[in-house]
Design a protein around this motif. Structure first.
Motif, short mmCIF file in Angstrom:
data_model
loop_
_atom_site.label_atom_id
_atom_site.label_comp_id
_atom_site.label_asym_id
_atom_site.label_seq_id
_atom_site.Cartn_x
_atom_site.Cartn_y
_atom_site.Cartn_z
N ARG A 136 9.04 59.18 29.05
CA ARG A 136 10.08 58.30 28.83
C ARG A 136 11.26 59.37 28.01
NH1 ARG A 136 10.10 55.45 24.17
NH2 ARG A 136 7.86 54.91 24.33
N LEU A 194 16.57 55.21 26.21
CA LEU A 194 14.72 55.02 26.17
C LEU A 194 13.89 55.63 25.14
CD1 LEU A 194 14.27 54.95 30.02
CD2 LEU A 194 14.42 53.06 28.78
N LEU A 229 12.01 47.36 29.43
CA LEU A 229 10.97 48.18 29.30
C LEU A 229 9.49 47.29 29.45
CD1 LEU A 229 9.77 50.93 29.55
CD2 LEU A 229 10.03 51.11 26.88
#
Length: 163
Positions: free
Chosen positions: A94, A99, A52
């Motif tokens: 997100r 995540l 990320l």
């Protein structure tokens, strides 16, 4: 088959994006696909890393060329959407088990991201791409999709491949 994909998009001409990306392939392949005023990037190393912070950093730099978007779907469950302008991430959505959850957006984009948050990841990608004037099919592709198309000889002529 569970589907994952990652794509980047910048509001800049293909030739400027190609010149910029040549020095940022990381020794891996990068496909560039024009969709004026957008150019889409499919970066093999970034897709494979699944990092990320690496995606965020790359997108910030890319946004030095123009408004930039990132779409990342993992295993059809996790979604990451980022919007960067002027080398800063200005919006983020997100969600998913891997995540986590986050929603950051300026007031004018908040309803859009909240609506996308309620959709399955691939539908959210389609809705967000359409809003920004990007062809949804470009947002729903990843590096491996284009590699497969190249092996089948079905890549359009205007696609540029960098290593």
């Amino acid at each position: 088959m569970v589907r994952s994909f990652f794509s980047l998009h910048v509001e800049a001409p293909l030739n400027r994006v190609a010149a910029w990306a040549r020095e940022r392939t990381g020794g891996a392949g990068v496909y560039l696909v024009p969709d004026p005023p957008w150019t889409s990037l499919y970066h093999e190393a970034l897709e494979a890393q699944e990092d990320l912070e690496a995606v965020r950093s790359f997108l910030k730099e890319l946004s030095g060329l123009g408004k930039a978007l990132a779409f990342w779907v993992q295993a059809e469950e996790d979604l990451l959407f980022l919007l960067a302008e002027g080398k800063e991430v200005v919006a983020e959505l997100r969600q998913g088990p891997e995540l986590g959850a986050a929603l950051k957006a300026p007031e004018d984009l908040r309803p859009l991201l909240e609506g996308a948050q309620a959709l399955p990841p691939e539908h959210a990608v389609r809705a967000l791409a359409t809003f920004f004037g990007l062809h949804p099919d470009h947002a729903l592709l990843g590096f491996l999709d284009l590699l497969e198309a190249e092996e089948e000889g079905s890549l359009p002529e205007e696609v540029v491949y960098l290593e």
